[in-house]
Design a protein around this motif. Structure first.
Motif, short mmCIF file in Angstrom:
data_model
loop_
_atom_site.label_atom_id
_atom_site.label_comp_id
_atom_site.label_asym_id
_atom_site.label_seq_id
_atom_site.Cartn_x
_atom_site.Cartn_y
_atom_site.Cartn_z
N LYS A 109 0.86 -1.19 0.00
CA LYS A 109 0.00 0.00 0.00
C LYS A 109 0.90 1.23 0.00
N LEU A 110 0.33 2.34 -0.47
CA LEU A 110 1.10 3.59 -0.58
C LEU A 110 0.35 4.71 0.13
N ILE A 111 1.07 5.43 1.00
CA ILE A 111 0.53 6.64 1.63
C ILE A 111 1.45 7.80 1.29
N VAL A 112 0.86 8.85 0.73
CA VAL A 112 1.61 10.05 0.34
C VAL A 112 1.12 11.22 1.18
N ALA A 113 2.03 11.85 1.92
CA ALA A 113 1.66 12.92 2.83
C ALA A 113 2.03 14.28 2.23
N ASP A 114 1.03 15.02 1.84
CA ASP A 114 1.07 16.43 1.44
C ASP A 114 2.06 16.74 0.31
N ILE A 115 1.95 15.98 -0.75
CA ILE A 115 2.69 16.28 -1.98
C ILE A 115 1.92 15.64 -3.14
N GLY A 209 -2.78 18.56 4.38
CA GLY A 209 -3.15 19.46 5.46
C GLY A 209 -4.14 20.50 4.97
N ASP A 210 -5.14 20.82 5.79
CA ASP A 210 -6.16 21.77 5.33
C ASP A 210 -5.61 23.19 5.19
N ARG A 211 -4.44 23.46 5.81
CA ARG A 211 -3.83 24.78 5.68
C ARG A 211 -2.63 24.77 4.73
N SER A 212 -2.46 23.68 4.02
CA SER A 212 -1.35 23.55 3.09
C SER A 212 -1.83 23.76 1.65
N GLU A 213 -0.93 24.27 0.81
CA GLU A 213 -1.27 24.47 -0.60
C GLU A 213 -0.56 23.46 -1.49
N TYR A 214 0.06 22.46 -0.92
CA TYR A 214 0.83 21.50 -1.72
C TYR A 214 -0.06 20.57 -2.54
N ILE A 215 -1.22 20.18 -1.99
CA ILE A 215 -2.18 19.38 -2.76
C ILE A 215 -3.46 20.22 -2.91
N GLN A 216 -3.78 20.57 -4.15
CA GLN A 216 -4.95 21.40 -4.42
C GLN A 216 -6.01 20.60 -5.18
N GLU A 217 -7.20 21.15 -5.25
CA GLU A 217 -8.27 20.47 -5.97
C GLU A 217 -7.89 20.22 -7.43
N THR A 218 -7.10 21.12 -8.00
CA THR A 218 -6.68 20.97 -9.39
C THR A 218 -5.71 19.80 -9.57
N ASP A 219 -5.18 19.26 -8.46
CA ASP A 219 -4.27 18.11 -8.54
C ASP A 219 -5.02 16.78 -8.60
N ARG A 220 -6.30 16.81 -8.33
CA ARG A 220 -7.05 15.56 -8.18
C ARG A 220 -6.99 14.69 -9.44
N ALA A 221 -7.20 15.28 -10.61
CA ALA A 221 -7.22 14.51 -11.86
C ALA A 221 -5.85 13.90 -12.13
N ASN A 222 -4.79 14.64 -11.86
CA ASN A 222 -3.44 14.14 -12.09
C ASN A 222 -3.10 13.02 -11.12
N ILE A 223 -3.53 13.16 -9.88
CA ILE A 223 -3.33 12.08 -8.90
C ILE A 223 -4.00 10.80 -9.38
N LYS A 224 -5.23 10.93 -9.86
CA LYS A 224 -5.97 9.76 -10.32
C LYS A 224 -5.35 9.16 -11.59
N ARG A 225 -4.70 10.00 -12.40
CA ARG A 225 -4.07 9.49 -13.62
C ARG A 225 -2.89 8.58 -13.27
N HIS A 226 -2.11 8.98 -12.28
CA HIS A 226 -0.95 8.17 -11.87
C HIS A 226 -1.33 7.08 -10.87
N HIS A 240 1.77 21.94 6.00
CA HIS A 240 2.57 20.97 5.25
C HIS A 240 3.15 19.88 6.16
N TRP A 241 3.49 20.23 7.40
CA TRP A 241 4.02 19.23 8.33
C TRP A 241 2.86 18.61 9.11
N LEU A 242 1.90 18.05 8.38
CA LEU A 242 0.64 17.60 8.96
C LEU A 242 0.83 16.50 10.00
N HIS A 243 1.84 15.65 9.82
CA HIS A 243 2.07 14.56 10.76
C HIS A 243 2.60 15.07 12.10
N ALA A 244 3.20 16.26 12.10
CA ALA A 244 3.69 16.86 13.33
C ALA A 244 2.67 17.84 13.92
#
Length: 260
Positions: A109-115, A209-226, A240-244
């Motif tokens: 399984k793969l978990i990607v945090a804020d990128i 993270g809800d206060r991070s701009e690293y993953i935006q709604e416009t990234d959704r299609a690209n995430i699903k493509r890969h 961005h440091w959501l785990h902390a």
């Protein structure tokens, strides 16, 4: 148990299904020790890795995501791990994505945090300039290094994170564990994307993270493509440091996915 192989330094916690955790840029395995222990208590064999040019791992002028994915493959081969869950934050998330696409047979399984799987323009200049401005020959204490860094980085939490790289050398002076010259010289590699045609069809969770701009709604299609099977969830009260910044919710969401 602490391990050091010909590839990467690792701190291994617990027993059970392998879970490999990859830190972000200028981070190290120690950043994940508290959460790592929680995953271990939940029944995982947790491998907290230092990526090349970071922490206690080796230094090299070669530095890109393809190579770092190969480092991870060498590590699991050396340590006789057939397949593992891979969790990566920021730069570590890019390594994790590349690894899952290149070595899907070794990825449970793969978990990607804020990128996201896209190019990010270089944006670490101030941090790197601040670290390079610290005169290690003159620094007598961590407090002195913090004062020098404060001219560049105003947030005390970020300075504390960065100064985890500071350590006492054998001759009792201070040094940086990270390979600062190479990281500064190869900074554009940090923002690079995974391969344009790379795809991983396994179960995937993106946490932002809800206060991070690293993953935006416009990234959704690209995430699903890969990553066609990807779920995207938000961690509240976190940047961005959501785990902390919100470790409890980060742990709950990631563990639910790992156990599903």
């Amino acid at each position: 148990m602490q391990q050091s192989s010909s590839s990467l330094y690792a701190n291994v916690l617990g027993t059970g299904q392998p879970l490999i955790i990859l830190h972000g840029f200028l981070g190290m395995s120690d950043n994940w020790k508290t959460l790592g222990m929680k995953y271990a208590e939940a029944g995982f064999e947790v491998h907290l890795l230092d990526q090349r040019n970071h922490g206690r791992s080796f230094h090299s002028s070669d530095f890109d995501y393809q190579i770092m994915a190969e480092d991870l493959h060498n590590y699991i081969h050396t340590n006789h791990i057939d397949s593992a869950c891979i969790l990566g934050h920021s730069m570590g998330g890019k390594t994790a994505m590349q690894f899952a696409c290149d070595y899907f047979n070794h990825t449970t399984k793969l978990i990607v945090a804020d990128i996201a799987p896209r190019f990010y323009p270089p944006h670490h200049h101030e941090i790197l300039n601040g670290l390079q401005a610290i005169d290690l020959t003159q620094v007598k204490s961590r407090k002195g290094a913090d004062e020098a860094l404060s001219d560049y980085i105003k947030e005390p939490g970020i300075r504390q994170f960065l100064l985890k790289n500071l350590y006492r050398t054998e001759d009792k002076t201070f040094g940086f564990r990270c390979n600062l010259p190479v990281l500064a010289n190869r900074m554009e590699e940090i923002g690079e994307n995974i391969g344009s045609t790379d795809v991983y069809y396994g179960p995937t969770l993106f946490l932002r993270g809800d206060r991070s701009e690293y993953i935006q709604e416009t990234d959704r299609a690209n995430i699903k493509r890969h990553f066609p099977e990807a779920m995207i969830e938000t961690v509240p009260n976190a940047g961005h440091w959501l785990h902390a910044e919100n470790p409890m919710v980060f742990f709950e969401k990631s563990l639910a996915f790992l156990k599903s």
